[in-house]
Design a protein around this motif. Structure first.
Motif, PDB file in Angstrom:
ATOM      1  N   ILE A 149       6.700   8.616 -20.050  1.00 34.95           N
ATOM      2  CA  ILE A 149       7.160   6.866 -20.113  1.00 34.95           C
ATOM      3  C   ILE A 149       7.732   6.423 -19.227  1.00 34.95           C
ATOM      4  CG2 ILE A 149       6.545   5.314 -22.128  1.00 34.95           C
ATOM      5  CD1 ILE A 149       4.313   6.929 -21.943  1.00 34.95           C
ATOM      6  N   THR A 150       8.548   6.883 -18.861  1.00 36.33           N
ATOM      7  CA  THR A 150       9.938   6.139 -18.370  1.00 36.33           C
ATOM      8  C   THR A 150       9.901   5.599 -16.140  1.00 36.33           C
ATOM      9  OG1 THR A 150      11.751   7.025 -19.616  1.00 36.33           O
ATOM     10  CG2 THR A 150      12.661   5.683 -17.436  1.00 36.33           C
ATOM     11  N   HIS A 151       8.842   7.118 -16.164  1.00 38.55           N
ATOM     12  CA  HIS A 151       8.461   7.025 -14.866  1.00 38.55           C
ATOM     13  C   HIS A 151       7.138   6.672 -14.186  1.00 38.55           C
ATOM     14  CE1 HIS A 151      12.002   9.677 -14.187  1.00 38.55           C
ATOM     15  NE2 HIS A 151      12.275   9.451 -13.277  1.00 38.55           N
ATOM     16  N   LEU A 152       6.978   5.699 -15.772  1.00 42.73           N
ATOM     17  CA  LEU A 152       5.163   5.410 -15.154  1.00 42.73           C
ATOM     18  C   LEU A 152       4.202   5.813 -14.609  1.00 42.73           C
ATOM     19  CD1 LEU A 152       6.592   1.839 -13.763  1.00 42.73           C
ATOM     20  CD2 LEU A 152       6.086   2.331 -16.606  1.00 42.73           C
ATOM     21  N   GLY A 153       4.530   7.556 -14.910  1.00 41.75           N
ATOM     22  CA  GLY A 153       2.849   8.639 -14.439  1.00 41.75           C
ATOM     23  C   GLY A 153       2.895   7.925 -12.816  1.00 41.75           C
ATOM     24  N   LEU A 154       4.349   7.625 -12.203  1.00 42.07           N
ATOM     25  CA  LEU A 154       4.125   7.390 -11.052  1.00 42.07           C
ATOM     26  C   LEU A 154       3.389   8.626  -9.531  1.00 42.07           C
ATOM     27  CD1 LEU A 154       6.846   4.526 -10.008  1.00 42.07           C
ATOM     28  CD2 LEU A 154       4.196   4.272  -9.859  1.00 42.07           C
ATOM     29  N   PRO A 155       2.907   8.159  -8.828  1.00 43.22           N
ATOM     30  CA  PRO A 155       2.883  10.066  -8.115  1.00 43.22           C
ATOM     31  C   PRO A 155       3.901  10.318  -7.791  1.00 43.22           C
ATOM     32  CG  PRO A 155       1.849   7.607  -7.084  1.00 43.22           C
ATOM     33  CD  PRO A 155       2.517   7.269  -8.229  1.00 43.22           C
ATOM     34  N   GLN A 156       3.863  11.900  -8.031  1.00 49.28           N
ATOM     35  CA  GLN A 156       4.890  12.827  -7.470  1.00 49.28           C
ATOM     36  C   GLN A 156       6.337  12.450  -8.617  1.00 49.28           C
ATOM     37  OE1 GLN A 156       5.020  12.860  -3.414  1.00 49.28           O
ATOM     38  NE2 GLN A 156       3.523  12.889  -3.048  1.00 49.28           N
ATOM     39  N   TRP A 157       6.530  11.614  -9.240  1.00 48.14           N
ATOM     40  CA  TRP A 157       7.681  11.470 -10.242  1.00 48.14           C
ATOM     41  C   TRP A 157       8.603  12.633  -9.942  1.00 48.14           C
ATOM     42  CZ3 TRP A 157       8.887  13.576 -14.750  1.00 48.14           C
ATOM     43  CH2 TRP A 157       8.153  13.615 -15.696  1.00 48.14           C
ATOM     44  N   GLN A 158       7.592  14.094 -10.521  1.00 47.97           N
ATOM     45  CA  GLN A 158       8.430  15.527 -10.684  1.00 47.97           C
ATOM     46  C   GLN A 158       8.998  15.735 -10.043  1.00 47.97           C
ATOM     47  OE1 GLN A 158       5.395  15.187 -10.880  1.00 47.97           O
ATOM     48  NE2 GLN A 158       4.596  14.475 -12.953  1.00 47.97           N
ATOM     49  N   TYR A 159       8.960  15.552  -8.692  1.00 49.29           N
ATOM     50  CA  TYR A 159       9.731  15.643  -7.166  1.00 49.29           C
ATOM     51  C   TYR A 159      11.573  15.571  -7.714  1.00 49.29           C
ATOM     52  CZ  TYR A 159       5.903  18.599  -5.422  1.00 49.29           C
ATOM     53  OH  TYR A 159       5.225  19.319  -4.959  1.00 49.29           O
ATOM     54  N   ALA A 160      11.145  14.369  -7.902  1.00 46.37           N
ATOM     55  CA  ALA A 160      12.639  13.209  -8.213  1.00 46.37           C
ATOM     56  C   ALA A 160      13.262  14.209  -9.052  1.00 46.37           C
ATOM     57  CB  ALA A 160      12.596  12.125  -9.326  1.00 46.37           C
ATOM     58  N   PHE A 161      12.999  15.477  -9.580  1.00 46.99           N
ATOM     59  CA  PHE A 161      13.955  15.790 -10.048  1.00 46.99           C
ATOM     60  C   PHE A 161      14.188  17.549  -9.235  1.00 46.99           C
ATOM     61  CE2 PHE A 161      12.808  13.312 -13.327  1.00 46.99           C
ATOM     62  CZ  PHE A 161      13.954  13.210 -14.140  1.00 46.99           C
ATOM     63  N   THR A 162      13.408  17.498  -8.093  1.00 44.85           N
ATOM     64  CA  THR A 162      13.852  18.559  -7.329  1.00 44.85           C
ATOM     65  C   THR A 162      14.824  18.717  -5.948  1.00 44.85           C
ATOM     66  OG1 THR A 162      12.167  18.045  -5.565  1.00 44.85           O
ATOM     67  CG2 THR A 162      11.112  19.339  -7.266  1.00 44.85           C
ATOM     68  N   SER A 163      15.267  19.436  -5.058  1.00 49.30           N
ATOM     69  CA  SER A 163      15.962  19.431  -4.681  1.00 49.30           C
ATOM     70  C   SER A 163      16.004  18.695  -3.173  1.00 49.30           C
ATOM     71  CB  SER A 163      16.370  21.165  -4.305  1.00 49.30           C
ATOM     72  OG  SER A 163      15.716  21.724  -3.618  1.00 49.30           O
ATOM     73  N   TYR A 164      14.513  18.629  -3.088  1.00 50.28           N
ATOM     74  CA  TYR A 164      13.802  17.924  -1.717  1.00 50.28           C
ATOM     75  C   TYR A 164      13.379  16.448  -2.391  1.00 50.28           C
ATOM     76  CZ  TYR A 164      10.905  20.999  -3.897  1.00 50.28           C
ATOM     77  OH  TYR A 164      10.022  22.897  -4.220  1.00 50.28           O
ATOM     78  N   GLY A 165      13.515  16.166  -3.806  1.00 54.93           N
ATOM     79  CA  GLY A 165      12.982  14.674  -3.788  1.00 54.93           C
ATOM     80  C   GLY A 165      11.427  14.793  -3.627  1.00 54.93           C
ATOM     81  N   ILE A 166      10.988  13.124  -3.869  1.00 51.22           N
ATOM     82  CA  ILE A 166      10.031  12.772  -3.436  1.00 51.22           C
ATOM     83  C   ILE A 166       9.162  12.206  -2.438  1.00 51.22           C
ATOM     84  CG2 ILE A 166      10.128  11.631  -6.118  1.00 51.22           C
ATOM     85  CD1 ILE A 166      10.413   8.860  -5.059  1.00 51.22           C
ATOM     86  N   SER A 167       8.605  12.190  -1.843  1.00 49.66           N
ATOM     87  CA  SER A 167       7.657  11.473  -0.328  1.00 49.66           C
ATOM     88  C   SER A 167       7.608  10.664  -0.554  1.00 49.66           C
ATOM     89  CB  SER A 167       6.392  12.427   0.004  1.00 49.66           C
ATOM     90  OG  SER A 167       5.425  11.256  -1.051  1.00 49.66           O
ATOM     91  N   PRO A 168       8.726  10.110   0.957  1.00 45.57           N
ATOM     92  CA  PRO A 168       8.397   8.669   1.281  1.00 45.57           C
ATOM     93  C   PRO A 168       7.446   7.746   1.333  1.00 45.57           C
ATOM     94  CG  PRO A 168       8.305  10.669   2.790  1.00 45.57           C
ATOM     95  CD  PRO A 168       7.827  11.110   2.217  1.00 45.57           C
ATOM     96  N   GLN A 169       6.090   8.189   0.778  1.00 43.75           N
ATOM     97  CA  GLN A 169       5.067   6.826   0.630  1.00 43.75           C
ATOM     98  C   GLN A 169       5.306   7.077  -1.023  1.00 43.75           C
ATOM     99  OE1 GLN A 169       1.047   8.528   0.825  1.00 43.75           O
ATOM    100  NE2 GLN A 169       0.060   6.879  -0.067  1.00 43.75           N
ATOM    101  N   ALA A 170       6.061   8.243  -1.240  1.00 42.92           N
ATOM    102  CA  ALA A 170       5.441   8.114  -2.940  1.00 42.92           C
ATOM    103  C   ALA A 170       7.124   7.411  -3.217  1.00 42.92           C
ATOM    104  CB  ALA A 170       6.170   8.949  -3.572  1.00 42.92           C
TER     105      ALA A 170
END
Length: 251
Positions: A149-170
């Motif tokens: 809910i906090t991340h509003l279901g934005l695209p690829q928000w789960q990748y914010a919890f990875t070592s390589y992060g989200i894509s430039p578009q996201a």
């Protein structure tokens, strides 16, 4: 429905997951943005229904003979450390159920760490990216639901919890709708950067302004002075009129 799922999969559903499915059989919400008169689907928040809460199978990934399975791709080089618990396994050591397919960007999974029979106390929520690497999200389903809910279901928000992060578009979407949470390192490195440092005593402090003297116009005679001048003239007028009357001859 819940008891039949537990019997079928030989796993005890965690209490918070059970309460969720007692309230609603899954969850799916999407939202759009309008750019230059075009409607663009953006956010998507999904929790699979209980019928789709299925185990990641061990069958072949491709419809080819002798193709590798998920268990064949098991990589034991990722060991547990202090920052991250032991990762799940594709073989019988772990039981994995898919909570969300993440629109093809990976899978959010409910993981029973110690295989079957699965106990509620052994569950965690993990993210499996498209390269089949595991990333820990939360200890409980409730905590994961809050993240969703906090991340509003934005695209690829789960990748914010990875070592390589989200894509430039996201990142562009995160910068527009979640400017703080798209970079979780900012929250841990410098917490004072988001503190309001305004001093109310200085903001609302009254400033001494130089008083500009007003120009005085010509002094107008007061009403009392005008009245006094009028009363001083009236007796003279009446006296002269009376004198003129006395000088008139009688016929």
């Amino acid at each position: 429905m819940i008891s039949s799922w537990e019997q079928k999969n030989n796993c005890v559903m965690p209490e918070d997951v059970k309460n969720f499915y007692l309230m609603t059989n899954g969850f799916h919400m999407t939202w759009n943005v309008k750019l230059d008169e075009h409607i663009i689907p953006l956010g998507s928040m999904t929790i699979n229904s209980i019928s789709k809460l299925t185990q990641l199978n061990h069958s072949s990934m491709y419809s080819l003979p002798n193709a590798p399975t998920l268990a064949d791709l098991e990589d034991d080089t990722q060991e547990a450390n202090e920052d991250q618990p032991e990762k799940p396994h594709f073989d019988s050591r772990s039981v994995i159920f898919e909570l969300d397919s993440c629109s093809g960007n990976g899978k959010v999974c409910l993981v029973y760490k110690n295989g079957k029979p699965g106990f509620a106390r052994d569950t965690e929520i993990w993210f499996l990216d498209r390269a089949l690497y595991w990333h820990f999200l939360t200890d409980t389903f409730t905590a994961y639901y809050r993240l969703l809910i906090t991340h509003l279901g934005l695209p690829q928000w789960q990748y914010a919890f990875t070592s390589y992060g989200i894509s430039p578009q996201a990142k562009q979407w995160f910068s527009m709708y979640k400017p703080i949470t798209y970079n979780t390192d900012l929250l841990t490195e410098d917490t004072d950067s988001f503190v309001n440092k305004l001093d109310p005593s200085k903001v609302f402090m009254s400033k001494d302004k130089a008083l500009i003297p007003k120009k005085k116009g010509p002094v107008q005679p007061s009403v009392i002075e005008a009245h006094e001048r009028m009363t001083s003239v009236l007796p003279t007028c009446t006296t002269s009129r009376s004198l003129r009357k006395t000088k008139m001859p009688f016929h």
